[in-house]
Enzyme design. Structure first.
Site, PDB file in Angstrom:
ATOM      1  N   HIS A  44       0.842  -1.197   0.000  1.00  0.00           N
ATOM      2  CA  HIS A  44       0.000   0.000   0.000  1.00  0.00           C
ATOM      3  C   HIS A  44       0.878   1.249   0.000  1.00  0.00           C
ATOM      4  O   HIS A  44       2.096   1.175   0.153  1.00  0.00           O
ATOM      5  CB  HIS A  44      -0.996  -0.004   1.166  1.00  0.00           C
ATOM      6  CG  HIS A  44      -0.363   0.056   2.525  1.00  0.00           C
ATOM      7  ND1 HIS A  44       0.315   1.157   2.997  1.00  0.00           N
ATOM      8  CD2 HIS A  44      -0.321  -0.852   3.536  1.00  0.00           C
ATOM      9  CE1 HIS A  44       0.739   0.941   4.217  1.00  0.00           C
ATOM     10  NE2 HIS A  44       0.385  -0.280   4.575  1.00  0.00           N
ATOM     11  N   ASP A  49      -5.103   4.999   9.730  1.00  0.00           N
ATOM     12  CA  ASP A  49      -5.397   4.446  11.046  1.00  0.00           C
ATOM     13  C   ASP A  49      -6.584   3.498  10.956  1.00  0.00           C
ATOM     14  O   ASP A  49      -7.452   3.653  10.082  1.00  0.00           O
ATOM     15  CB  ASP A  49      -5.724   5.566  12.038  1.00  0.00           C
ATOM     16  CG  ASP A  49      -4.511   6.425  12.365  1.00  0.00           C
ATOM     17  OD1 ASP A  49      -3.378   5.924  12.196  1.00  0.00           O
ATOM     18  OD2 ASP A  49      -4.702   7.577  12.786  1.00  0.00           O
ATOM     19  N   TYR A  77      -8.525  14.996   2.723  1.00  0.00           N
ATOM     20  CA  TYR A  77      -9.271  14.305   3.778  1.00  0.00           C
ATOM     21  C   TYR A  77     -10.535  15.078   4.136  1.00  0.00           C
ATOM     22  O   TYR A  77     -10.597  16.299   4.014  1.00  0.00           O
ATOM     23  CB  TYR A  77      -8.433  14.185   5.054  1.00  0.00           C
ATOM     24  CG  TYR A  77      -7.165  13.389   4.924  1.00  0.00           C
ATOM     25  CD1 TYR A  77      -7.141  12.029   5.230  1.00  0.00           C
ATOM     26  CD2 TYR A  77      -5.978  13.990   4.514  1.00  0.00           C
ATOM     27  CE1 TYR A  77      -5.967  11.299   5.130  1.00  0.00           C
ATOM     28  CE2 TYR A  77      -4.805  13.268   4.410  1.00  0.00           C
ATOM     29  CZ  TYR A  77      -4.803  11.924   4.717  1.00  0.00           C
ATOM     30  OH  TYR A  77      -3.636  11.206   4.621  1.00  0.00           O
ATOM     31  N   TYR A 180      -0.123  15.050   9.581  1.00  0.00           N
ATOM     32  CA  TYR A 180      -0.925  14.280  10.533  1.00  0.00           C
ATOM     33  C   TYR A 180      -2.209  15.054  10.824  1.00  0.00           C
ATOM     34  O   TYR A 180      -2.188  16.104  11.460  1.00  0.00           O
ATOM     35  CB  TYR A 180      -0.142  14.017  11.821  1.00  0.00           C
ATOM     36  CG  TYR A 180       0.951  12.998  11.647  1.00  0.00           C
ATOM     37  CD1 TYR A 180       0.680  11.636  11.765  1.00  0.00           C
ATOM     38  CD2 TYR A 180       2.247  13.387  11.320  1.00  0.00           C
ATOM     39  CE1 TYR A 180       1.675  10.690  11.577  1.00  0.00           C
ATOM     40  CE2 TYR A 180       3.249  12.447  11.133  1.00  0.00           C
ATOM     41  CZ  TYR A 180       2.960  11.103  11.267  1.00  0.00           C
ATOM     42  OH  TYR A 180       3.953  10.168  11.078  1.00  0.00           O
ATOM     43  N   LEU A 201     -12.621  10.134  10.299  1.00  0.00           N
ATOM     44  CA  LEU A 201     -11.646  10.567   9.288  1.00  0.00           C
ATOM     45  C   LEU A 201     -11.804   9.726   8.035  1.00  0.00           C
ATOM     46  O   LEU A 201     -11.852   8.494   8.102  1.00  0.00           O
ATOM     47  CB  LEU A 201     -10.222  10.434   9.828  1.00  0.00           C
ATOM     48  CG  LEU A 201      -9.082  10.816   8.862  1.00  0.00           C
ATOM     49  CD1 LEU A 201      -9.163  12.290   8.484  1.00  0.00           C
ATOM     50  CD2 LEU A 201      -7.726  10.507   9.490  1.00  0.00           C
TER      51      LEU A 201
END
Length: 313
Positions: A44, A49, A77, A180, A201
């Site tokens: 990947h 997470d 995101y 992050y 998320l």
């Protein structure tokens, strides 16, 4: 004399844009996809997470050579932040360590968001996979150890507030590699004076790959069960390896120059950009053969090459 270990599986090449489900690690879904394709090689391009969902590009076969170009790509995101609570991990998995009232106004929210747009310095969370002396930081954090972390320069290209209702703040973030999102939310909570953590998320985009091309695990499993021929249906879901390099300028080589490149030999090529990476194609049909680098003198050297032209298909 020991015999060389051989990897089982078939040679399947391409990129799957997996819609990662919640509560699975990136490695767990990688192994599942590898098994469904019966692929010899798979990897990947940047972990999500377990609580996160969304785009996880899976590279199969020769595409694994090009995974670093996606790992280093910009990403987009959508995140929901829970306001008024701060957790030890900056997400919903951690224990709440602080509760505060929400007192900021809409103009104060806009002012706070502006602090996170553009080039900024970010100190990674202790609950990250960054390594210190060979161990990920989260292992130290779980033992109650806090280490000094060097601030890293990142870029937030776009940061928009989609919704703010009570304790929930929904944001869309377009950012550079190494960002992050949990840290942005945690830091934003401190600027707002109330604390915040990531409650949801989802990754929407990696490089130029958009969310409408994603495939779920359920879809892969369904196609596998319906088709008896190994890979006949799910292989059609794979994107060509060249898609990892479509953002790069193309240099089309005639067969002689392409042969030199395939043997690792630089070639001179004029009227092209210099000091940059390029997408290399061959002949009139413009078959993708790999990625090269052009130096200041117009010499093209190979950086990543396919094993053979058919691997690009």
């Amino acid at each position: 004399m020991k015999s060389k270990r051989r990897h089982s599986g078939r040679d399947v090449n391409g990129i799957l844009l997996l819609d990662k489900p919640k509560n699975f690690s990136s490695n767990q879904v990688l192994q599942k996809v590898k098994s469904l394709f019966a692929a010899r090689r798979a990897g990947h391009t940047g972990a999500l997470d377990p609580l996160a969902t969304g785009m996880l590009p899976i590279c199969l076969g020769e595409a694994t050579k090009f995974s670093p170009f996606l790992l280093n790509a910009d990403k987009r995101y959508r995140v929901t932040a829970y306001l008024g609570h701060k957790t030890e991990t900056s997400d919903a998995e951690g224990s709440v360590i602080n509760k505060r009232e929400i007192t900021f106004t809409q103009p104060q929210l806009e002012e706070a968001l502006e602090k996170f747009r553009g080039p900024i310095l970010q100190i990674p969370s202790m609950y990250s996979a960054l390594k210190h002396q060979g161990r990920p930081l989260y292992e130290y954090a779980r033992q109650g150890v806090t280490l000094d972390r060097e601030a890293r320069r990142i870029t937030v290209f776009d940061l928009q507030c989609l919704r703010w209702e009570g304790h929930e703040l929904e944001l869309e973030i377009h950012c550079s590699k190494g960002t992050y999102i949990r840290t942005i939310v945690d830091d934003l909570g401190e600027v707002l004076g109330c604390g915040a953590y990531v409650s949801d998320l989802r990754r929407l985009q990696v490089a130029d790959y958009t969310h409408d091309s994603m495939v779920t695990l359920e879809k892969l499993e369904e196609l596998t069960l319906k088709n008896n021929t190994l890979g006949s249906a799910i292989d059609l879901l794979l994107l060509p390896i060249e898609s990892t390099a479509l953002h790069l300028p193309e240099v089309n080589l005639e067969s002689g120059a392409a042969a030199c490149i395939k043997q690792g030999q630089p070639v001179s090529f004029f009227d092209n950009p210099t000091d940059t990476m390029v997408r290399l194609t061959e002949g009139g049909e413009r078959h993708f053969i790999g990625i090269g680098i052009i130096d200041a003198h117009g010499r093209i050297a190979p950086k990543r090459l396919l094993r053979n032209v058919s691997d690009a298909l």
